[in-house]
Design a protein around this motif. Structure first.
Motif, PDB file in Angstrom:
ATOM      1  N   LEU A 241      -7.317  -5.806  -0.963  1.00 54.04           N
ATOM      2  CA  LEU A 241      -6.197  -5.177  -0.964  1.00 54.04           C
ATOM      3  C   LEU A 241      -5.327  -5.912  -0.221  1.00 54.04           C
ATOM      4  O   LEU A 241      -5.259  -5.930   1.049  1.00 54.04           O
TER       5      LEU A 241
ATOM      6  N   GLU B 130      -0.240   4.781   4.071  1.00 49.77           N
ATOM      7  CA  GLU B 130      -1.240   4.797   3.138  1.00 49.77           C
ATOM      8  C   GLU B 130      -2.536   4.124   3.442  1.00 49.77           C
ATOM      9  O   GLU B 130      -3.713   4.506   2.819  1.00 49.77           O
ATOM     10  N   ALA B 131      -2.361   3.267   4.176  1.00 54.02           N
ATOM     11  CA  ALA B 131      -3.700   2.350   4.342  1.00 54.02           C
ATOM     12  C   ALA B 131      -4.887   3.134   5.108  1.00 54.02           C
ATOM     13  O   ALA B 131      -6.149   3.222   4.740  1.00 54.02           O
TER      14      ALA B 131
ATOM     15  N   MET C  32      -8.922  -4.533   3.387  1.00 53.53           N
ATOM     16  CA  MET C  32      -7.240  -4.491   3.533  1.00 53.53           C
ATOM     17  C   MET C  32      -6.744  -5.707   4.504  1.00 53.53           C
ATOM     18  O   MET C  32      -7.038  -5.408   5.788  1.00 53.53           O
TER      19      MET C  32
ATOM     20  N   LEU D 292      -3.556   2.966  -5.746  1.00 55.77           N
ATOM     21  CA  LEU D 292      -4.802   2.108  -5.452  1.00 55.77           C
ATOM     22  C   LEU D 292      -6.027   2.880  -4.930  1.00 55.77           C
ATOM     23  O   LEU D 292      -7.084   2.179  -5.147  1.00 55.77           O
TER      24      LEU D 292
ATOM     25  N   LEU E 286       0.710  -0.957   0.157  1.00 60.28           N
ATOM     26  CA  LEU E 286      -0.082   0.011   0.004  1.00 60.28           C
ATOM     27  C   LEU E 286       0.921   1.322   0.047  1.00 60.28           C
ATOM     28  O   LEU E 286       1.266   1.956   1.130  1.00 60.28           O
TER      29      LEU E 286
ATOM     30  N   ASP F 196       1.518  -2.156   4.672  1.00 57.16           N
ATOM     31  CA  ASP F 196       1.063  -0.677   4.504  1.00 57.16           C
ATOM     32  C   ASP F 196       2.530   0.046   4.547  1.00 57.16           C
ATOM     33  O   ASP F 196       3.372  -0.355   5.049  1.00 57.16           O
TER      34      ASP F 196
ATOM     35  N   LEU G  14      -6.382   5.276   2.100  1.00 61.33           N
ATOM     36  CA  LEU G  14      -7.358   4.443   1.336  1.00 61.33           C
ATOM     37  C   LEU G  14      -8.483   4.122   1.967  1.00 61.33           C
ATOM     38  O   LEU G  14      -9.670   4.031   1.586  1.00 61.33           O
TER      39      LEU G  14
END
Length: 356
Positions: free
Chosen positions: A210, A218-219, A237, A189, A183, A214, A222
């Motif tokens: 996904l 970024e997780a 995720m 993404l 990620l 991470d 998202l």
């Protein structure tokens, strides 16, 4: 028996490091033909695995130790990283009788030349000094001037055999799109989340999984994007997984909207699992995926095109199955045993060129 030294930058888990480890393991499955020593500049998570796969492993950061190792009693030296080659290939050429092979992958110099036309001349000088050069893809090889007869395209190696027995998607497979990638912002993404959000009103039970570690928070970004698009429950995720076979088996389509790639291992695994792929036209993706055959290739950042190609595969199971099976056939040529065999032929072929 040939005495081979393989020079890697580190034993950390990564693209080239993991790929070459799989090559060493593949050679272990065949009849012995060489001893394989490894010189690494730094250790890492793969150290124990390398010590099992290789005959000897030297980890040395000091240039004088690295140089002393390179001029050891070897028949062939294989450089797998550009930075290793730039430091040690001149030493090998000038102070050793070993044949020298430079393995050129989609590293920084290769990516700049392929994508931006930037010619980093020292890199090409290393190729001319080497006895042979291996390239990951034909497209990469075409970007460099190498003496005739001294270049071989190996293909990207991946351990795809374990995915080849997964059945193609059928009526019992969930309406799920899977992406296997760390990620990271460069993977774009968010484009995939937006594309899936567009399709959910049209396709019952559509979800996105996904799979990846991470990177830089970024997780959270998202997750917030998915929630803002009403996809909080439909965007899962699951973090990094060592084995993604179950994730592929429980999905209909593999998609990766990245803005920067070489040849993604996860893409080859998905193809071997008979899943059609939707990719972006970056790096060396099109050296493996032909648009409209094994899946689709779209322009990075084009969410509308990404959504449209995903829709095509989700509403047409027969087309998706056909493309998935074509992808399985294409991925077979990238199996690590096949690539290891091609590299073995190169290393055996250059041995003795500097014999007295």
């Amino acid at each position: 028996m040939i005495r081979a030294l393989h020079v890697v930058e580190s034993l950390a888990a990564g693209g080239i490091e993991t790929t070459f480890l799989n090559v060493l393991r593949a050679w272990r499955e065949t009849s012995p033909w060489a001893t394989h020593d490894v010189l690494a500049w730094a250790g890492g998570a793969l150290e124990d695995a390398y010590r099992i796969a290789a005959d000897a492993v030297t980890i040395a950061a000091a240039p004088e130790v690295q140089a002393a190792t390179v001029i050891g009693p070897y028949d062939v030296i294989y450089f797998t990283f550009e930075r290793c080659a730039h430091r040690l290939l001149p030493v090998a050429v000038s102070r050793s009788r070993a044949a020298v092979v430079y393995g050129k992958g989609y590293d920084m110099g290769g990516m700049f030349r392929l994508n931006d036309g930037f010619r980093w001349q020292p890199d090409e000088s290393m190729m001319w000094a080497a006895d042979h050069v291996t390239f990951t893809t034909g497209r990469l090889a075409a970007g460099f001037a190498v003496p005739a007869g001294r270049a071989t395209v190996l293909g990207k190696a991946a351990d795809v055999r374990r995915f080849a027995d997964l059945p193609p998607a059928d009526a019992s497979t969930p309406n799920r799109i899977v992406c296997v990638a760390n990620l990271h912002a460069r993977k774009r993404l968010g484009d995939l989340i937006r594309a899936v959000a567009r399709l959910r009103p049209e396709i019952d039970g559509l979800s996105l999984r996904l799979v990846g570690a991470d990177s830089g928070g970024e997780a959270d970004h998202l997750a917030a994007l998915a929630a803002s698009l009403g996809m909080a429950e439909a965007c899962e995720m699951v973090g990094r997984r060592v084995d993604v076979a179950d994730d592929l088996a429980a999905s209909r389509v593999f998609a990766l909207p990245s803005g920067c790639e070489g040849v993604p291992t996860a893409m080859l695994e998905a193809m071997a699992a008979a899943r059609p792929v939707v990719m972006t036209d970056v790096g060396h993706v099109t050296s493996v995926v032909t648009d409209g055959v094994e899946g689709y290739v779209v322009t990075a950042g084009d969410v509308e095109a990404l959504s449209d190609r995903l829709r095509t595969l989700l509403v047409d199971p027969a087309r998706a199955r056909r493309m998935g099976l074509d992808g399985r056939s294409r991925a077979a040529g990238h199996d690590v045993l096949a690539v290891a065999s091609r590299l073995r032929a190169v290393l055996e072929g250059v041995c003795g060129v500097h014999a007295a």
